[in-house]
Write a protein that holds these residues in place. Structure first.
Motif, mmCIF file in Angstrom:
data_model
loop_
_atom_site.group_PDB
_atom_site.id
_atom_site.type_symbol
_atom_site.label_atom_id
_atom_site.label_comp_id
_atom_site.label_asym_id
_atom_site.label_seq_id
_atom_site.Cartn_x
_atom_site.Cartn_y
_atom_site.Cartn_z
ATOM 1 N N GLY A 282 -25.339 14.396 10.549
ATOM 2 C CA GLY A 282 -26.526 15.224 10.473
ATOM 3 C C GLY A 282 -26.971 15.487 9.053
ATOM 4 O O GLY A 282 -26.553 14.829 8.102
ATOM 5 N N SER A 283 -27.821 16.499 8.945
ATOM 6 C CA SER A 283 -28.401 16.862 7.656
ATOM 7 C C SER A 283 -27.765 18.159 7.169
ATOM 8 O O SER A 283 -27.610 19.120 7.927
ATOM 9 C CB SER A 283 -29.918 17.044 7.811
ATOM 10 N N PHE A 284 -27.413 18.173 5.884
ATOM 11 C CA PHE A 284 -26.717 19.320 5.317
ATOM 12 C C PHE A 284 -27.324 19.676 3.960
ATOM 13 O O PHE A 284 -27.837 18.816 3.247
ATOM 14 C CB PHE A 284 -25.224 19.021 5.117
ATOM 15 N N ARG A 285 -27.189 20.943 3.616
ATOM 16 C CA ARG A 285 -27.548 21.413 2.276
ATOM 17 C C ARG A 285 -26.260 21.720 1.530
ATOM 18 O O ARG A 285 -25.394 22.436 2.041
ATOM 19 C CB ARG A 285 -28.418 22.656 2.359
ATOM 20 N N ASP A 286 -26.129 21.179 0.329
ATOM 21 C CA ASP A 286 -24.927 21.386 -0.475
ATOM 22 C C ASP A 286 -25.056 22.708 -1.222
ATOM 23 O O ASP A 286 -25.833 22.828 -2.174
ATOM 24 C CB ASP A 286 -24.755 20.225 -1.455
ATOM 25 N N LEU A 287 -24.302 23.716 -0.807
ATOM 26 C CA LEU A 287 -24.421 25.055 -1.386
ATOM 27 C C LEU A 287 -23.878 25.142 -2.810
ATOM 28 O O LEU A 287 -24.158 26.122 -3.515
ATOM 29 C CB LEU A 287 -23.686 26.071 -0.502
ATOM 30 N N LEU A 288 -23.122 24.148 -3.254
ATOM 31 C CA LEU A 288 -22.553 24.170 -4.606
ATOM 32 C C LEU A 288 -23.296 23.243 -5.556
ATOM 33 O O LEU A 288 -22.922 23.140 -6.725
ATOM 34 C CB LEU A 288 -21.068 23.797 -4.562
ATOM 35 N N ALA A 289 -24.324 22.592 -5.059
ATOM 36 C CA ALA A 289 -25.110 21.707 -5.932
ATOM 37 C C ALA A 289 -25.969 22.548 -6.870
ATOM 38 O O ALA A 289 -26.280 23.708 -6.590
ATOM 39 C CB ALA A 289 -25.984 20.779 -5.093
ATOM 40 N N ASP A 290 -26.357 21.969 -8.001
ATOM 41 C CA ASP A 290 -27.244 22.667 -8.921
ATOM 42 C C ASP A 290 -28.435 21.779 -9.236
ATOM 43 O O ASP A 290 -28.482 20.595 -8.874
ATOM 44 C CB ASP A 290 -26.517 23.067 -10.204
ATOM 45 N N GLY A 291 -29.420 22.352 -9.891
ATOM 46 C CA GLY A 291 -30.592 21.580 -10.259
ATOM 47 C C GLY A 291 -31.409 21.167 -9.054
ATOM 48 O O GLY A 291 -31.455 21.841 -8.017
ATOM 49 N N ALA A 292 -32.072 20.017 -9.158
ATOM 50 C CA ALA A 292 -32.959 19.539 -8.108
ATOM 51 C C ALA A 292 -32.207 19.232 -6.821
ATOM 52 O O ALA A 292 -32.745 19.384 -5.717
ATOM 53 C CB ALA A 292 -33.706 18.289 -8.577
ATOM 54 N N SER A 293 -30.950 18.795 -6.942
ATOM 55 C CA SER A 293 -30.184 18.427 -5.750
ATOM 56 C C SER A 293 -29.832 19.626 -4.878
ATOM 57 O O SER A 293 -29.461 19.471 -3.718
ATOM 58 C CB SER A 293 -28.907 17.691 -6.151
ATOM 59 N N ALA A 294 -29.947 20.849 -5.427
ATOM 60 C CA ALA A 294 -29.592 22.038 -4.660
ATOM 61 C C ALA A 294 -30.553 22.269 -3.502
ATOM 62 O O ALA A 294 -30.171 22.819 -2.471
ATOM 63 C CB ALA A 294 -29.570 23.262 -5.572
ATOM 64 N N ALA A 295 -31.796 21.857 -3.667
ATOM 65 C CA ALA A 295 -32.800 22.107 -2.629
ATOM 66 C C ALA A 295 -32.935 20.954 -1.648
ATOM 67 O O ALA A 295 -33.515 21.119 -0.576
ATOM 68 C CB ALA A 295 -34.158 22.384 -3.283
ATOM 69 N N SER A 296 -32.415 19.782 -1.997
ATOM 70 C CA SER A 296 -32.585 18.617 -1.141
ATOM 71 C C SER A 296 -31.450 18.515 -0.130
ATOM 72 O O SER A 296 -30.317 18.907 -0.397
ATOM 73 C CB SER A 296 -32.646 17.340 -1.984
ATOM 74 N N ALA A 307 -15.274 13.240 -4.669
ATOM 75 C CA ALA A 307 -14.791 12.852 -5.986
ATOM 76 C C ALA A 307 -13.428 13.497 -6.230
ATOM 77 O O ALA A 307 -13.009 14.403 -5.497
ATOM 78 C CB ALA A 307 -15.798 13.298 -7.048
ATOM 79 N N PRO A 308 -12.695 13.055 -7.239
ATOM 80 C CA PRO A 308 -11.415 13.689 -7.552
ATOM 81 C C PRO A 308 -11.568 15.202 -7.744
ATOM 82 O O PRO A 308 -12.484 15.665 -8.427
ATOM 83 C CB PRO A 308 -10.999 13.010 -8.857
ATOM 84 N N TYR A 309 -10.696 15.962 -7.095
ATOM 85 C CA TYR A 309 -10.642 17.422 -7.199
ATOM 86 C C TYR A 309 -11.945 18.111 -6.768
ATOM 87 O O TYR A 309 -12.221 19.240 -7.171
ATOM 88 C CB TYR A 309 -10.303 17.855 -8.625
ATOM 89 N N GLU A 310 -12.718 17.484 -5.914
ATOM 90 C CA GLU A 310 -14.023 18.035 -5.550
ATOM 91 C C GLU A 310 -13.928 18.977 -4.354
ATOM 92 O O GLU A 310 -13.103 18.799 -3.461
ATOM 93 C CB GLU A 310 -15.012 16.912 -5.222
ATOM 94 N N THR A 311 -14.804 19.965 -4.363
ATOM 95 C CA THR A 311 -15.008 20.872 -3.232
ATOM 96 C C THR A 311 -16.475 20.846 -2.862
ATOM 97 O O THR A 311 -17.342 20.893 -3.738
ATOM 98 C CB THR A 311 -14.591 22.311 -3.559
ATOM 99 N N ARG A 312 -16.781 20.795 -1.557
ATOM 100 C CA ARG A 312 -18.163 20.827 -1.089
ATOM 101 C C ARG A 312 -18.290 21.923 -0.031
ATOM 102 O O ARG A 312 -17.426 22.052 0.851
ATOM 103 C CB ARG A 312 -18.561 19.476 -0.477
ATOM 104 N N TYR A 313 -19.371 22.684 -0.125
ATOM 105 C CA TYR A 313 -19.765 23.622 0.922
ATOM 106 C C TYR A 313 -21.054 23.071 1.525
ATOM 107 O O TYR A 313 -22.102 23.103 0.873
ATOM 108 C CB TYR A 313 -20.030 25.011 0.368
ATOM 109 N N LEU A 314 -21.006 22.575 2.748
ATOM 110 C CA LEU A 314 -22.145 21.916 3.371
ATOM 111 C C LEU A 314 -22.698 22.754 4.511
ATOM 112 O O LEU A 314 -22.032 22.971 5.524
ATOM 113 C CB LEU A 314 -21.728 20.536 3.890
ATOM 114 N N LEU A 315 -23.921 23.253 4.333
ATOM 115 C CA LEU A 315 -24.591 24.063 5.337
ATOM 116 C C LEU A 315 -25.414 23.145 6.238
ATOM 117 O O LEU A 315 -26.297 22.425 5.782
ATOM 118 C CB LEU A 315 -25.500 25.084 4.656
ATOM 119 N N ALA A 316 -25.111 23.184 7.540
ATOM 120 C CA ALA A 316 -25.853 22.347 8.491
ATOM 121 C C ALA A 316 -27.304 22.822 8.556
ATOM 122 O O ALA A 316 -27.581 24.020 8.708
ATOM 123 C CB ALA A 316 -25.203 22.428 9.863
ATOM 124 N N CYS A 317 -28.220 21.862 8.430
ATOM 125 C CA CYS A 317 -29.657 22.181 8.456
ATOM 126 C C CYS A 317 -30.179 22.187 9.898
ATOM 127 O O CYS A 317 -29.675 21.445 10.735
ATOM 128 C CB CYS A 317 -30.445 21.166 7.633
#
Length: 317
Positions: A282-296, A307-317
């Protein structure tokens, strides 16, 4: 000196102290040391006072928030014995503290996943559903996270897990920039240094981003999308591996707000990793993204590359 908490005069004196601290200094709660040793009737009396004080905001407090909270230090046992509607609001979650750092050190995310499900999962036997325990990676009584992790790179995903899991995340002063400190020796002063000034760095910025994901608010003052699920949502393990963990936080619709579903993905490895799950469709919004990618929105098809040592918070759209 040990106070007799069964003596009405002693109890009345202590209660008056609490009222005075509230009136003169605007305190908004108490942290009770070794709370598991306190008389239970005394705790119940304190809760009655806390409920009363919570009806009137203090000067300079958060607008509309009069909360007066009771948080206890507990090490073991059944936390619900003193954290309930008539006693403490919360207590220190030492079970998940241990699971947090040792899961990274032993390359065994099953440990923290087991503790989180045991405490907050959806099965009838899960023991702390509905409670908001104080979660932490270190404090004044234990070695700092930067000193206890065997792989320094894991400090970012450790904080990512801390802020993504159920509970009230607490950051010990200085640890937000990776201050070291080992417990041991003749005293614990190494854990409690006096800093001349803060020393913010990239880790500080990362912790700030995690805080923002849980505390962000929209123009109306309501919690920003995703924050309600992270603060109040249910917990469910989705995928567990030795060095990766994917879990789900879900908040039902409430007071006119829609329901929310956030997937938290953690990579505890210095190598890239791929996580597969049906929930990652599905489609998700990355709550930890910054800049332009935060809204897409991010479109996923059952897999997530970390990525190595990465954490993602993905909000289902």
């Amino acid at each position: 000196m040990k106070l007799n908490l069964r003596n009405p005069q002693v109890v009345d004196h202590l209660i008056q102290c609490v009222r005075t601290w509230r009136e003169e200094f605007g305190i908004d709660g108490l942290r009770l040391d070794v709370a598991y040793s306190l008389d239970h009737d005394f705790i119940r009396r304190l809760r009655e006072v806390a409920n009363e004080l919570s009806t009137t905001p203090v000067a300079g407090g958060v607008p509309g928030d009069a909360s007066f909270v009771l948080i206890g230090e507990t090490l073991h046992g059944d936390y619900s014995q003193i954290v309930n509607d008539s006693m403490l609001h919360s207590c220190t979650n030492y079970e998940c503290y241990k699971g947090l750092y040792s899961s990274f050190n032993s390359h065994n995310m099953f440990e923290i996943a087991h503790s989180l499900h045991r405490q907050f999962g959806g099965d009838p036997w899960c023991i702390y559903r509905g409670l908001h325990l104080l979660s932490f990676a270190d404090n004044h009584d234990v070695s700092r996270l930067a000193s206890i992790l065997s792989d320094p790179g894991c400090i970012r995903p450790a904080y990512g897990l801390l802020f993504g899991m159920p509970g009230i995340p607490c950051v010990y002063y200085g640890s937000e920039w990776g201050q070291e400190g080992q417990k041991g020796g003749g005293d614990d002063w190494a854990l409690r240094p006096a800093f001349d000034e803060p020393a913010p760095n990239e880790l500080t910025a990362w912790v700030g981003r995690l805080i923002g994901a849980r505390t962000g608010r929209d123009e109306r003052g309501a919690l920003a999308p995703g924050a309600r699920a992270l603060c109040y949502g249910s917990y469910r393990n989705v995928q567990i591996a030795s060095e990766q963990l994917l879990f789900e936080r879900v908040a039902e619709g409430w007071d006119g707000q829609p329901g929310e579903r956030v997937l938290v993905a953690v990579n505890a490895s210095g190598q890239p990793a791929s996580v597969q799950a049906g929930e990652l469709n599905g489609s998700f919004r990355d709550l930890l993204a910054d800049g332009a990618s935060a809204a897409s929105a991010v479109a996923l098809n059952g897999a997530l590359e970390l990525a190595p040592y990465e954490t993602r918070y993905l909000l289902a759209c």
